[in-house]
Enzyme design. Structure first.
Site, mmCIF file in Angstrom:
data_model
loop_
_atom_site.group_PDB
_atom_site.id
_atom_site.type_symbol
_atom_site.label_atom_id
_atom_site.label_comp_id
_atom_site.label_asym_id
_atom_site.label_seq_id
_atom_site.Cartn_x
_atom_site.Cartn_y
_atom_site.Cartn_z
ATOM 1 C CB THR A 180 -0.884 0.018 1.265
ATOM 2 O OG1 THR A 180 -1.538 -1.244 1.355
ATOM 3 C CG2 THR A 180 -1.895 1.135 1.222
ATOM 4 C CB THR B 4 4.167 8.745 -2.208
ATOM 5 O OG1 THR B 4 3.947 7.829 -3.260
ATOM 6 C CG2 THR B 4 5.242 9.740 -2.604
ATOM 7 C CB SER B 5 8.119 5.955 -2.882
ATOM 8 O OG SER B 5 7.427 6.021 -4.105
ATOM 9 N NE ARG B 6 6.304 0.651 2.520
ATOM 10 C CZ ARG B 6 5.024 0.488 2.121
ATOM 11 N NH1 ARG B 6 4.259 1.535 1.861
ATOM 12 N NH2 ARG B 6 4.531 -0.725 2.025
ATOM 13 C CG LEU B 7 11.333 9.952 1.006
ATOM 14 C CD1 LEU B 7 12.572 9.093 1.262
ATOM 15 C CD2 LEU B 7 11.543 10.788 -0.265
#
Ligand SMILES: Cc1cc2nc3c(=O)[nH]c(=O)nc-3n(C[C@H](O)[C@H](O)[C@H](O)COP(=O)(O)O)c2cc1C
Length: 230
Positions: free
Chosen positions: A22, A203-206
């Site tokens: 997710t 977003t993108s685990r950042l």
């Protein structure tokens, strides 16, 4: 002990639960908008969690350390938060209660997954005063007060029936006496933080991670704010 795959539990059954990716991204948390006091920021996020439908927004996972150094965790409900800290109520002779009496430090984690947020609070723990525990006890539904009195939390018991017999006996006593006093062993603890971390999924685990910290044992204020890498 073998870690071979158990044919009774083939891997694909877990695929959905374990292998989702997710993306969290709708919101951000930055230095320009976070409150300068972590309690104020916590109040904001708790109010948002409530308004946005988080189930039991005041549920928090409490981590403690037993006398022998073993960590343990469980969920408890936050019942008060102010400049003094985060208060919750429990049986002080329970596993967590005994851990807190011997190691008066703890961490609580608010898992607000649907908002892509978590807050982690760490600090020292003190007992809530008797007057305050009495006042909170009085607000609890009668059934909860009876259960807390009947149950020696975390102790083994032979059967559910035995517990229910104790409850029935107490219900009779209460009907006669008209009240049920708070057991000495039941009451509050308050976590006074020296560290409060606000985590916002991006977003993108950042992700965004903003941490407030202050000296252990410090009085009001004195917070330092840092951003941590995700
Ligand atoms: C949503 C939820 C809320 C809970 N709230 C409390 C609470 O406020 N106080 C409490 O003593 N136990 C609460 N419990 C039960 C604890 O998680 C735990 O089982 C119990 O306190 C015994 O923990 P211990 O043996 O580690 O001391 C709650 C459990 C859940 C799932």
């Amino acid at each position: 002990m073998s870690d071979a795959i158990d044919p009774e539990r083939p891997e694909p059954r877990l695929e959905h639960a374990l292998h989702r990716h997710t993306d969290y991204g709708a919101e951000e948390l930055d230095e320009a908008h976070v409150a300068s006091d972590p309690f104020v920021q916590f109040d904001r996020w708790l109010a948002e969690a409530d308004a946005r439908g988080v189930y039991e927004p005041n549920a928090m996972v409490l981590g403690t350390i037993d006398a022998d150094g073993t960590p343990s965790s469980r969920t408890v409900l936050l019942r008060g938060v102010d400049d003094r800290g985060f208060a919750f109520y429990t049986d002080r002779e329970s596993r967590k209660g005994r851990a807190l009496e011997s190691n008066p430090v703890a961490t609580v984690l608010f898992p607000w997954y649907t908002l892509h947020r978590q807050v982690i609070v760490t600090g020292e723990v003190r007992r809530v005063g008797d007057g305050e525990s009495d006042a909170y006890w009085a607000t609890r539904p009668l059934g909860s007060r009876i259960s807390a009195t009947a149950s020696r939390q975390s102790q083994p018991i032979a059967s559910r029936a035995e517990l229910e017999e104790r409850v029935a006996a107490l219900e009779e006593e209460v009907a006669g006496a008209g009240e049920i006093r708070r057991p000495e062993r039941w009451g509050g603890f308050r976590l006074r933080p020296w560290r409060v971390e606000f985590w916002q999924g991006r977003t993108s685990r950042l992700h965004d991670r903003l941490v407030f910290s202050r000296e252990r044992g410090a009085d009001a204020g004195g917070w330092r704010l840092e951003r941590l890498q995700p």
